[in-house]
Design a protein around this motif. Sequence first.
Motif, PDB file in Angstrom:
ATOM      1  N   LEU A  60       0.921  -1.092   0.026  1.00 26.48           N
ATOM      2  CA  LEU A  60       0.059   0.185  -0.077  1.00 26.48           C
ATOM      3  C   LEU A  60       0.860   1.262   0.118  1.00 26.48           C
ATOM      4  CD1 LEU A  60      -2.973   0.349   0.202  1.00 26.48           C
ATOM      5  CD2 LEU A  60      -3.056   0.436   2.440  1.00 26.48           C
ATOM      6  N   ALA A  61       2.001   1.181   0.950  1.00 26.90           N
ATOM      7  CA  ALA A  61       2.977   2.401   0.823  1.00 26.90           C
ATOM      8  C   ALA A  61       3.641   2.517  -0.499  1.00 26.90           C
ATOM      9  CB  ALA A  61       3.919   2.200   2.052  1.00 26.90           C
ATOM     10  N   ARG A  62       3.985   1.467  -0.950  1.00 27.65           N
ATOM     11  CA  ARG A  62       4.706   1.649  -2.255  1.00 27.65           C
ATOM     12  C   ARG A  62       4.164   1.744  -3.421  1.00 27.65           C
ATOM     13  NH1 ARG A  62       8.470  -3.800  -1.815  1.00 27.65           N
ATOM     14  NH2 ARG A  62       8.901  -2.919  -4.039  1.00 27.65           N
ATOM     15  N   CYS A  63       2.681   1.265  -3.703  1.00 25.38           N
ATOM     16  CA  CYS A  63       2.183   1.066  -4.804  1.00 25.38           C
ATOM     17  C   CYS A  63       0.861   1.904  -4.618  1.00 25.38           C
ATOM     18  CB  CYS A  63       2.118  -0.421  -5.323  1.00 25.38           C
ATOM     19  SG  CYS A  63       3.582  -1.175  -5.197  1.00 25.38           S
ATOM     20  N   GLU A  64       0.667   3.064  -4.828  1.00 34.45           N
ATOM     21  CA  GLU A  64      -0.440   3.733  -4.834  1.00 34.45           C
ATOM     22  C   GLU A  64      -1.471   3.377  -5.720  1.00 34.45           C
ATOM     23  OE1 GLU A  64      -2.319   8.183  -4.211  1.00 34.45           O
ATOM     24  OE2 GLU A  64      -0.314   7.647  -3.683  1.00 34.45           O
ATOM     25  N   LYS A  65      -0.923   3.270  -6.941  1.00 41.24           N
ATOM     26  CA  LYS A  65      -1.991   2.738  -8.037  1.00 41.24           C
ATOM     27  C   LYS A  65      -1.537   1.737  -8.886  1.00 41.24           C
ATOM     28  CE  LYS A  65      -4.570   6.374  -7.962  1.00 41.24           C
ATOM     29  NZ  LYS A  65      -5.895   6.389  -7.064  1.00 41.24           N
ATOM     30  N   GLN A  66      -0.228   1.242  -8.815  1.00 41.64           N
ATOM     31  CA  GLN A  66       0.362   0.190  -9.396  1.00 41.64           C
ATOM     32  C   GLN A  66      -0.496  -1.168  -9.101  1.00 41.64           C
ATOM     33  OE1 GLN A  66       4.389  -0.379  -8.597  1.00 41.64           O
ATOM     34  NE2 GLN A  66       4.658  -2.081  -9.883  1.00 41.64           N
ATOM     35  N   THR A  67      -0.503  -2.112 -10.229  1.00 38.57           N
ATOM     36  CA  THR A  67      -0.998  -3.448  -9.764  1.00 38.57           C
ATOM     37  C   THR A  67       0.028  -4.272  -9.062  1.00 38.57           C
ATOM     38  OG1 THR A  67      -2.203  -3.277 -12.183  1.00 38.57           O
ATOM     39  CG2 THR A  67      -1.900  -5.548 -11.182  1.00 38.57           C
ATOM     40  N   VAL A  68      -0.192  -4.954  -8.138  1.00 35.38           N
ATOM     41  CA  VAL A  68       0.580  -5.943  -7.351  1.00 35.38           C
ATOM     42  C   VAL A  68      -0.200  -7.044  -7.231  1.00 35.38           C
ATOM     43  CG1 VAL A  68       1.380  -5.935  -4.945  1.00 35.38           C
ATOM     44  CG2 VAL A  68       1.030  -3.687  -6.055  1.00 35.38           C
ATOM     45  N   PHE A  69       0.575  -8.095  -7.487  1.00 37.81           N
ATOM     46  CA  PHE A  69       0.047  -9.599  -7.139  1.00 37.81           C
ATOM     47  C   PHE A  69       0.639 -10.082  -5.913  1.00 37.81           C
ATOM     48  CE2 PHE A  69      -0.151  -8.703 -11.958  1.00 37.81           C
ATOM     49  CZ  PHE A  69      -1.453  -9.431 -12.266  1.00 37.81           C
ATOM     50  N   PHE A  70      -0.082 -10.901  -5.014  1.00 37.35           N
ATOM     51  CA  PHE A  70       0.176 -11.321  -3.793  1.00 37.35           C
ATOM     52  C   PHE A  70       0.283 -12.733  -4.072  1.00 37.35           C
ATOM     53  CE2 PHE A  70      -1.299  -7.181  -3.072  1.00 37.35           C
ATOM     54  CZ  PHE A  70      -0.529  -6.957  -1.796  1.00 37.35           C
ATOM     55  N   ASP A  71       1.201 -13.263  -3.522  1.00 34.40           N
ATOM     56  CA  ASP A  71       1.518 -14.831  -3.259  1.00 34.40           C
ATOM     57  C   ASP A  71       0.681 -15.342  -1.829  1.00 34.40           C
ATOM     58  OD1 ASP A  71       2.058 -17.613  -3.138  1.00 34.40           O
ATOM     59  OD2 ASP A  71       4.057 -17.213  -3.733  1.00 34.40           O
ATOM     60  N   ARG A  72      -0.489 -15.574  -1.976  1.00 32.40           N
ATOM     61  CA  ARG A  72      -1.509 -15.647  -0.768  1.00 32.40           C
ATOM     62  C   ARG A  72      -1.838 -14.415  -0.128  1.00 32.40           C
ATOM     63  NH1 ARG A  72      -2.257 -20.781  -0.409  1.00 32.40           N
ATOM     64  NH2 ARG A  72      -0.710 -22.314  -0.794  1.00 32.40           N
ATOM     65  N   GLY A  73      -2.832 -14.565   0.697  1.00 30.11           N
ATOM     66  CA  GLY A  73      -3.509 -13.279   1.378  1.00 30.11           C
ATOM     67  C   GLY A  73      -3.799 -13.454   2.562  1.00 30.11           C
ATOM     68  N   LEU A  74      -4.405 -12.591   3.500  1.00 34.91           N
ATOM     69  CA  LEU A  74      -4.523 -13.123   4.794  1.00 34.91           C
ATOM     70  C   LEU A  74      -5.746 -14.165   4.843  1.00 34.91           C
ATOM     71  CD1 LEU A  74      -4.223  -9.228   5.804  1.00 34.91           C
ATOM     72  CD2 LEU A  74      -3.461 -11.053   7.406  1.00 34.91           C
ATOM     73  N   PRO A  75      -6.800 -14.119   4.045  1.00 35.07           N
ATOM     74  CA  PRO A  75      -7.746 -15.217   4.200  1.00 35.07           C
ATOM     75  C   PRO A  75      -6.946 -16.548   4.325  1.00 35.07           C
ATOM     76  CG  PRO A  75      -8.672 -13.678   2.921  1.00 35.07           C
ATOM     77  CD  PRO A  75      -6.989 -13.150   2.882  1.00 35.07           C
ATOM     78  N   ASP A  76      -5.925 -16.773   3.823  1.00 32.54           N
ATOM     79  CA  ASP A  76      -4.933 -18.172   3.491  1.00 32.54           C
ATOM     80  C   ASP A  76      -4.654 -18.284   5.147  1.00 32.54           C
ATOM     81  OD1 ASP A  76      -4.067 -19.126   0.678  1.00 32.54           O
ATOM     82  OD2 ASP A  76      -4.331 -16.918   0.769  1.00 32.54           O
ATOM     83  N   THR A  77      -4.401 -17.488   5.845  1.00 35.16           N
ATOM     84  CA  THR A  77      -3.920 -17.687   7.128  1.00 35.16           C
ATOM     85  C   THR A  77      -5.382 -18.087   8.051  1.00 35.16           C
ATOM     86  OG1 THR A  77      -2.402 -15.802   7.006  1.00 35.16           O
ATOM     87  CG2 THR A  77      -2.949 -16.804   9.200  1.00 35.16           C
ATOM     88  N   LEU A  78      -6.454 -17.780   7.654  1.00 35.87           N
ATOM     89  CA  LEU A  78      -7.486 -18.023   8.223  1.00 35.87           C
ATOM     90  C   LEU A  78      -7.952 -19.468   7.771  1.00 35.87           C
ATOM     91  CD1 LEU A  78     -10.085 -14.882   8.085  1.00 35.87           C
ATOM     92  CD2 LEU A  78      -8.588 -15.694   9.873  1.00 35.87           C
ATOM     93  N   ALA A  79      -7.627 -19.897   6.578  1.00 36.40           N
ATOM     94  CA  ALA A  79      -7.608 -21.210   5.988  1.00 36.40           C
ATOM     95  C   ALA A  79      -7.008 -22.309   6.581  1.00 36.40           C
ATOM     96  CB  ALA A  79      -7.454 -21.386   4.701  1.00 36.40           C
ATOM     97  N   TYR A  80      -5.682 -21.854   7.024  1.00 43.71           N
ATOM     98  CA  TYR A  80      -4.636 -22.639   7.718  1.00 43.71           C
ATOM     99  C   TYR A  80      -5.176 -22.891   9.127  1.00 43.71           C
ATOM    100  CZ  TYR A  80      -0.483 -24.108  10.378  1.00 43.71           C
ATOM    101  OH  TYR A  80       0.221 -24.711  11.218  1.00 43.71           O
ATOM    102  N   SER A  81      -5.820 -21.822   9.802  1.00 42.24           N
ATOM    103  CA  SER A  81      -6.367 -21.846  11.146  1.00 42.24           C
ATOM    104  C   SER A  81      -7.655 -23.135  10.928  1.00 42.24           C
ATOM    105  CB  SER A  81      -7.190 -20.899  11.658  1.00 42.24           C
ATOM    106  OG  SER A  81      -6.013 -19.935  11.886  1.00 42.24           O
ATOM    107  N   ILE A  82      -8.509 -23.050  10.129  1.00 45.39           N
ATOM    108  CA  ILE A  82      -9.421 -23.981   9.917  1.00 45.39           C
ATOM    109  C   ILE A  82      -8.834 -25.374   9.625  1.00 45.39           C
ATOM    110  CG2 ILE A  82     -11.290 -24.649   8.343  1.00 45.39           C
ATOM    111  CD1 ILE A  82     -11.710 -21.594   8.036  1.00 45.39           C
TER     112      ILE A  82
END
Length: 188
Positions: free
Chosen positions: A81-103
Amino acid sequence: MTTRGQRHIDHFFVLTGGPGAGKTTTLLELHRRGFMYMPEVARKIIREQADTGGNALPWGDMTAYRDMMWHRSAAVFDEALARCEKQTVFFDRGLPDTLAYSILENIPVPDKFSRQLGDYRYNTEVFLFPPWKAIYGTDTERKQDFDLAVKTYGVIEDTYVRSGYKTVKVPETSPEQRAIFILNHLNL
């Protein structure tokens, strides 16, 4: 300036799915094509814990491991968010993955994680990589067998859908063709 909190950051795209489905290889192809990507935090945590003799590992203190994944994933989001105000960014996993791990591991999810999930909202479309036995492999950081990878995929898909995301399944093809599929889907 772009801010997080109760709205989706439209230029942040998550690539997710079970382990060993080709997400990282596709992310590297997207990066080669000039797009920014944020690497997965789980493997880095495993390497750090192994190097320091720590026990916050998926085969050790799973709650500590999950908590580290959550905090690091939030930090990666904030960094993007700090580095890429408008630039497209791809994430290798997101926070919901952590919830899935918990489940998957039957670890209770702290209420604050569920509340914070609303502060870290990626684009509503998430790219989902189905299990693909032909490319699946284990290593020192990925110890799950293929059956567990399939189960993980199902829990991840369900977690993203329940978290308000729409999943877009990425076809089983070369990393180059997968990158083209994603870019065409996004009209990039």
